[in-house]
Design an enzyme around this catalytic site. Structure first.
Site, PDB file in Angstrom:
ATOM      1  N   LEU A  68       7.596   0.871  -7.589  1.00  0.00           N
ATOM      2  CA  LEU A  68       6.217   1.366  -7.643  1.00  0.00           C
ATOM      3  C   LEU A  68       5.912   2.161  -6.372  1.00  0.00           C
ATOM      4  CD1 LEU A  68       3.443   1.450  -9.055  1.00  0.00           C
ATOM      5  CD2 LEU A  68       2.861  -0.679  -7.880  1.00  0.00           C
TER       6      LEU A  68
ATOM      7  N   TRP B 103      11.131   1.158  -0.146  1.00  0.00           N
ATOM      8  CA  TRP B 103      10.879  -0.257   0.142  1.00  0.00           C
ATOM      9  C   TRP B 103      11.109  -1.131  -1.083  1.00  0.00           C
ATOM     10  CZ3 TRP B 103      10.946  -1.088   4.994  1.00  0.00           C
ATOM     11  CH2 TRP B 103      10.275  -0.264   5.890  1.00  0.00           C
TER      12      TRP B 103
ATOM     13  N   ARG C 137       1.987 -11.882  -7.217  1.00  0.00           N
ATOM     14  CA  ARG C 137       1.089 -12.346  -6.141  1.00  0.00           C
ATOM     15  C   ARG C 137       0.739 -13.821  -6.320  1.00  0.00           C
ATOM     16  NH1 ARG C 137      -2.899  -7.039  -6.665  1.00  0.00           N
ATOM     17  NH2 ARG C 137      -1.658  -5.626  -5.365  1.00  0.00           N
TER      18      ARG C 137
ATOM     19  N   GLU D  42       3.179  -6.502  -1.856  1.00  0.00           N
ATOM     20  CA  GLU D  42       2.314  -7.018  -2.941  1.00  0.00           C
ATOM     21  C   GLU D  42       0.838  -6.888  -2.596  1.00  0.00           C
ATOM     22  OE1 GLU D  42       3.058  -7.921  -5.860  1.00  0.00           O
ATOM     23  OE2 GLU D  42       5.191  -8.407  -5.838  1.00  0.00           O
TER      24      GLU D  42
ATOM     25  N   HIS E  76       2.933   6.908  -0.983  1.00  0.00           N
ATOM     26  CA  HIS E  76       1.948   6.093  -1.703  1.00  0.00           C
ATOM     27  C   HIS E  76       2.350   4.634  -1.698  1.00  0.00           C
ATOM     28  CE1 HIS E  76      -0.164   9.664  -2.957  1.00  0.00           C
ATOM     29  NE2 HIS E  76       1.016  10.194  -3.193  1.00  0.00           N
TER      30      HIS E  76
ATOM     31  N   CYS F  94       1.823  -6.640 -13.428  1.00  0.00           N
ATOM     32  CA  CYS F  94       3.044  -7.293 -12.904  1.00  0.00           C
ATOM     33  C   CYS F  94       2.741  -7.883 -11.524  1.00  0.00           C
ATOM     34  CB  CYS F  94       4.185  -6.296 -12.772  1.00  0.00           C
ATOM     35  SG  CYS F  94       4.607  -5.432 -14.280  1.00  0.00           S
TER      36      CYS F  94
ATOM     37  N   LEU G 198       7.490 -25.188  19.781  1.00  0.00           N
ATOM     38  CA  LEU G 198       8.899 -25.404  20.127  1.00  0.00           C
ATOM     39  C   LEU G 198       9.295 -24.743  21.453  1.00  0.00           C
ATOM     40  CD1 LEU G 198       8.985 -26.397  17.138  1.00  0.00           C
ATOM     41  CD2 LEU G 198      11.302 -25.480  17.056  1.00  0.00           C
TER      42      LEU G 198
END
Ligand code: TGC
Ligand code: FAD
Length: 390
Positions: A136, A167, A249, A369, A141, A244, A344
């Site tokens: 997508l 990506w 998500r 997402e 974009h 989707c 830690l």
């Protein structure tokens, strides 16, 4: 003696069925034997765990809510969430692999595909024999996928696909990609691109500091011929890809609880064992404040996702409710990872403990997402009725 850590502070387990608990336990056992011993080296070496997808398929983690006749496990949405939670306790890269395959590849083929497409692709995707990716996002974009430039132009009985996606999880290793593009009339169509189609390339994105045990890359299309039978017939608008995302998500809202719990348990144990100024650091108020806030936030997130799962089972969850849970829970996990790392001290930066790896992974999860800010704007629009995106 180390104090027993109770992560189910509000007895949320009482809200789960026996089947839910069995599914969770089986995935937890899988993560303990098949992921935890190998994930640190895989992440350090920037490579995926060997044979991961067939292993995920074998435990029913790929398309858990897809009906059995197509190879899925036919489970409910809370089961899907619990599977994501346990996988992400191992590593976000493992949950990502299962999320993309289930929600972004199997879901659109099942929901918008023809019967032939369902029968051709879903069983192999469910078993992990086939690896899918979802295209997508484009170089120009990301948050505004509606502006996509990837194009389908009619050619004979099919289309030519031109453009690029960026990506893309699992692009370098995918057998098929569900890709979203605009046709000549401006409609958004979904197509199934198969590896080996002339003009289709999948270069890898290297040098990531996050999700290092997951392959990310581009999908590049130069005049790729897409036969008509590879076009998803039942979708022609942005509602296709965005639906989707609703599924993915939702799964992420559960997944990140697993990462947060892994950080919390590590931090509590370390704080009880580590002595400074002649007492355990867990005995200092500043450290207790952190631990108390972690447990409070994890408990709130558990309840949010459980209720969302119930609404999803009933077909009543809205995209806006899903945005709220994704945004809240990812931010919760990221804050817990960052603060746990501090508990830690110097040990927080080495791979002997999982925290820094979770922290770096969650920097992607808070961005993909839909970014943290985009989900806030979705809530803002729901409250006011006003669009602040553009
Ligand atoms: P807008 O004009 O509001 O809507 C366009 C059409 O889409 C419908 N719609 C939705 N439908 C289903 N679910 C949703 N969540 C929907 N949101 C909107 C809407 O009703 C409308 O339908 P119609 O019939 O009227 O045309 O759209 P917009 O262009 O203004 O954008 C809205 C916005 C910004 C919320 C959306 O574009 C968005 O969510 N942007 C974020 C992009 C994003 O999340 N990309 C994710 C890429 S995939 C990924 O990251 C995978 S990571 C994988 C891993 O490794 O786990
Ligand atoms: P941009 O959209 O450029 O945003 C940059 C910044 O601007 C963000 O902080 C954002 O919140 C802010 N911003 C943007 N618009 C607005 C606005 N209107 N108002 C206020 N602030 C705004 N995509 C896929 O399609 N498939 C995948 O499998 C996939 N996997 C991914 C895996 C990884 C590891 C990563 C990092 C990303 C992946 N993505 C995938 C892409 C991901 O969905 C995008 O990165 C994300 O949607 C954001 O887009 P962007 O990176 O272009 O950022």
């Amino acid at each position: 003696m180390i104090k027993q850590i109770n992560i189910d502070y509000y007895q949320v387990d009482d809200l789960l069925s026996e089947e839910h608990k069995l599914i969770r336990q089986s995935v937890r056992d899988f993560v303990k034997t098949e992921i935890k011993p190998f994930i640190e080296d895989a992440a350090q070496e920037h490579r995926a765990i060997v044979g991961l997808m067939p292993k995920l398929g074998a435990i029913g983690a790929l398309g858990p809510y897809i009906p059995a006749e197509y190879g899925g496990a036919g489970l409910d949405q809370i089961s899907y969430g619990l599977i994501m939670q346990e996988l992400e306790a191992g590593d976000s890269a493992i949950r990502s692999a299962a999320s993309v395959q289930s929600s972004l590849v199997m879901f659109p083929i099942y929901t918008y595909g023809s019967e032939e497409q369902r029968r051709k692709y879903l069983p192999g995707l469910a078993s992990g024999e086939l690896v899918g990716s979802f295209g997508l996002t484009e170089p120009n974009h990301g948050s505004d996928p509606g502006g996509m430039e990837t194009k389908l132009t009619a050619k004979g009985d099919g289309f030519l696909l031109n453009g690029a996606k960026m990506w893309i999880t699992n692009s370098p290793v995918c057998d098929i990609a569900v890709v979203w593009a605009r046709d000549e009339s401006g409609k958004v169509r979904g197509v199934i691109v198969e590896r080996g189609m002339p003009g289709f390339e999948t270069p890898e994105t290297l040098h990531k500091w996050s999700l290092r045990a997951s392959k990310t890359g581009e999908l590049v299309f130069h005049d790729v011929y897409i036969p008509a039978e590879n076009v998803l017939p039942a979708v022609n608008s942005m509602r296709g890809p965005l639906s989707c995302l609703n599924s993915a998500r939702y799964g992420i809202s559960w997944g990140v609880i697993g990462a947060a719990i892994d950080c919390y348990e590590t931090a509590v144990q370390y704080a009880l064992e580590r002595h400074q100024f002649d007492k355990p650091i867990a005995g200092f108020q500043l450290q207790q404040k952190k631990l108390a806030e972690f447990l409070t936030e994890i408990t709130k997130a558990q309840l949010l996702s459980w209720r969302l799962g119930q609404l999803k089972n009933e077909g009543r969850a809205t995209p806006q409710q899903i945005s709220m849970a994704k945004r809240n829970n990812v931010n919760m996990a990221l804050q817990i990872a960052r603060e746990s790392r501090q508990i830690l001290g110097g040990m927080g930066i080495v791979g002997d403990f999982p925290i820094m790896r979770h922290m770096m992974n969650l920097e992607s999860v808070v961005t993909y997402e839909g970014t943290h800010d985009i989900h806030l704007l979705i809530t803002g629009q729901d409250i006011t009725g006003l669009n602040a995106f553009s």
